[in-house]
Enzyme design. Structure first.
Site, PDB file in Angstrom:
ATOM      1  N   ASP A 297      15.850  13.835  19.403  1.00 29.56           N
ATOM      2  CA  ASP A 297      17.032  13.389  18.541  1.00 29.56           C
ATOM      3  C   ASP A 297      17.152  14.600  17.088  1.00 29.56           C
ATOM      4  O   ASP A 297      16.077  15.000  16.835  1.00 29.56           O
ATOM      5  CB  ASP A 297      17.146  12.198  18.134  1.00 29.56           C
ATOM      6  CG  ASP A 297      17.321  11.078  19.337  1.00 29.56           C
ATOM      7  OD1 ASP A 297      17.484  11.639  20.528  1.00 29.56           O
ATOM      8  OD2 ASP A 297      17.478   9.877  19.000  1.00 29.56           O
ATOM      9  N   HIS A 455      11.725  13.297  17.796  1.00 30.02           N
ATOM     10  CA  HIS A 455      12.777  14.122  16.897  1.00 30.02           C
ATOM     11  C   HIS A 455      12.331  15.391  16.958  1.00 30.02           C
ATOM     12  O   HIS A 455      11.258  15.798  16.423  1.00 30.02           O
ATOM     13  CB  HIS A 455      12.886  13.340  15.371  1.00 30.02           C
ATOM     14  CG  HIS A 455      13.328  12.206  15.677  1.00 30.02           C
ATOM     15  ND1 HIS A 455      12.601  10.948  15.924  1.00 30.02           N
ATOM     16  CD2 HIS A 455      14.781  11.546  15.493  1.00 30.02           C
ATOM     17  CE1 HIS A 455      13.221   9.801  16.034  1.00 30.02           C
ATOM     18  NE2 HIS A 455      14.526  10.133  15.705  1.00 30.02           N
TER      19      HIS A 455
HETATM   20 ZN    ZN Z   1      18.723   9.991  15.116  1.00 31.18          ZN
END
Ligand code: ZN
Length: 495
Positions: A297, A455
């Protein structure tokens, strides 16, 4: 004193003029004076008359724009058309007193007076405002305004028009209908005799298509290998009876192959009018137990995303990137080109914006969606909600928004993916690369799909990635990317 001799002439005697008088003396006689008084009086009277005329002509003037009689339509607002007033070039318009009211919701005549005074001279003018009903009533057709179609071998039902008048209101029941030479003529009068006539061609022909309503949803989701059967349906037509409406179903659905299929339901009435309803059938991937979906993400970001892409390439592993509007375009292009899936994480990732209203969320989503479509040439239908669908932070900005959004994105054809394995790499440097790797590996299971949250903007993530892939491969796991046919992994919605 010697007595004067009268002049022989009578005229001179009358005026007391003597023949021996010099001209000056003659003028001073009393008769002459009398004559002068008469003339003076005449001049005085004439002067007085002139003055009176002058006074009359010299009153202040009022000029009414639009005239002294005007008509306004019933219920229209009366707007003063304007006026000017002057006295020998001096503008007195602002000194004019206007009196009188017009009640336009009552027919009648209403006087409006305009009065102005100036140095004792006063002028009054009156305007008559007539509130009238001169508007014609209106006939409106519910459908087919130009031509009237009547089912063959049937009667006209007189139920597809309304007549409305500004004064009388609904006067539909006063409409007279006559069929004359292939035309239907509609005539109506309002109570003031205003008349409206409308004609339309009449044809004894069915031009309306039947309706077909599916009993099943218009989008059906199946798993590979599931059985598919056509939906039942309801048909209706304005002219044909149900048994006279023919329905055919077309379109291939192969439930042994992942993909999106279309099933068409075509209804035809006796006159040949056709309706087509499409049902979308989505055949989903089977649930892949033991598969690891690596998801990244918040990217892309130079210095981290590119290294992650290098590792994935070396390890021949496909993953999914839920991107925002940050970072370089090239990294999104590269991820797509190298066979990874690109999903939508929102453009701004700003909770206070995206979760403050439904409109804000979808506006923001469109921004990132447009970016991805521009870079990849493909519209992404994969979503990850910032904070996950279970987030509670959105409650602060809009109570209930996650309950709405999780349903609405699916209605709009998107699929959203939460996670069931959290690498915890986003927790502000709390975990080392080794700890992040073990956060993942310790939660993996062969009995379910493993949706791993990471991430690609974090430095430690790239260092943990190789360890995770190594562990997965050594322990019999496989890696895959999310596609539109991947079953959703969802958390419990808390707002
Ligand atoms: Zn996020």
């Amino acid at each position: 004193m010697k007595r004067r001799k009268y002049h022989r002439n009578n005229y001179h005697r009358y005026y007391g003029i003597y023949s021996d008088m010099n001209p000056l003396e003659k003028k001073r006689t009393s008769a002459y004076r009398f004559h002068k008084i008469i003339i003076c009086t005449m001049f005085f009277v004439l002067g007085f008359c002139l003055l009176a005329c002058f006074q009359m002509l010299a009153l202040p003037r009022i000029q009414l724009d639009g005239g002294s009689v005007i008509e306004i339509e019933y219920k229209d607002n009366y707007k003063e058309p304007g006026f000017v007033s002057s006295y020998f070039g001096k503008d007195l318009t602002s000194k004019v007193r206007v009196q009188g009211n017009v009640n336009s919701s009552k027919l009648g005549e209403y006087p409006i007076t305009y009065q102005v005074s100036y140095h004792g001279f006063q002028k009054t003018k009156t305007r008559i405002v007539k509130v009238v009903d001169s508007k014609k009533p209106k006939i409106t057709f519910v459908n087919h305004s130009k031509k009237l179609y009547i089912c063959p071998k049937s009667k006209y039902l007189y139920d597809d028009y309304v007549a409305f008048d500004n004064y009388d209101g609904d006067i539909t029941d006063k409409v007279q209908v006559k069929e004359i030479g292939g035309k239907m003529r509609y005539t109506v009068f309002d109570s003031f005799g205003n008349k409206t006539v409308v004609e339309r061609g009449v044809f004894y022909k069915d031009v309306e298509a039947p309706t077909l309503t599916l009993d099943s949803p218009t989008t059906v989701m199946l798993m590979v290998g599931d059985d598919f059967s056509d939906s039942t349906y309801q048909v209706e037509d304005n002219c044909s009876s149900k048994k006279n409406i023919k329905v055919t179903v077309k379109g291939e659905v192969d439930t042994s192959k992942v993909g999106e299929y279309q099933r068409q339901y075509i209804a035809k009435d006796q006159a040949g009018n056709v309706t087509k309803v499409v049902q979308k059938v989505v055949v989903m991937e089977p649930v892949k137990r033991g598969v690891i979906y690596l998801t990244f993400d918040d990217g892309p970001r130079s210095g981290t995303t590119d290294i992650i892409l290098n590792i994935l390439k070396e390890e021949n592993v496909k993953a999914t990137f839920f991107v925002t509007n940050s970072g370089p375009n090239d990294l999104i292009k590269r991820a797509y080109r190298e066979g990874h899936s690109i999903g939508l994480h929102t453009a701004s990732h700003d909770y206070s914006v995206i979760y403050s209203s439904k409109e804000n969320y979808f506006n923001d989503l469109k921004e990132v969606s447009d970016r991805v479509e521009k870079l990849t040439g493909e519209k992404s239908m994969l979503i990850r909600f910032p904070g996950g669908s279970s987030n509670t932070i959105s409650r602060k900005y809009c109570p209930g928004i996650m309950s709405y959004l999780t349903k609405e994105v699916v209605n709009r054809g998107y699929r959203y993916y939460d996670w069931n394995v959290d690498s915890r790499d986003a927790e502000g440097g709390r975990f080392s690369a080794d700890e992040i790797a073990s956060n993942v590996t310790s939660s993996l299971s062969h009995d379910r799909v493993n949706m791993v949250l990471m991430h690609d903007i974090k430095v430690t993530t790239k260092d943990a990635l190789r360890k995770i892939i190594k562990y997965g491969k050594e322990h019999g796991y496989t890696f895959d990317k999310i596609t539109p046919y991947t079953d959703m992994v969802t958390q419990r919605v808390n707002n």
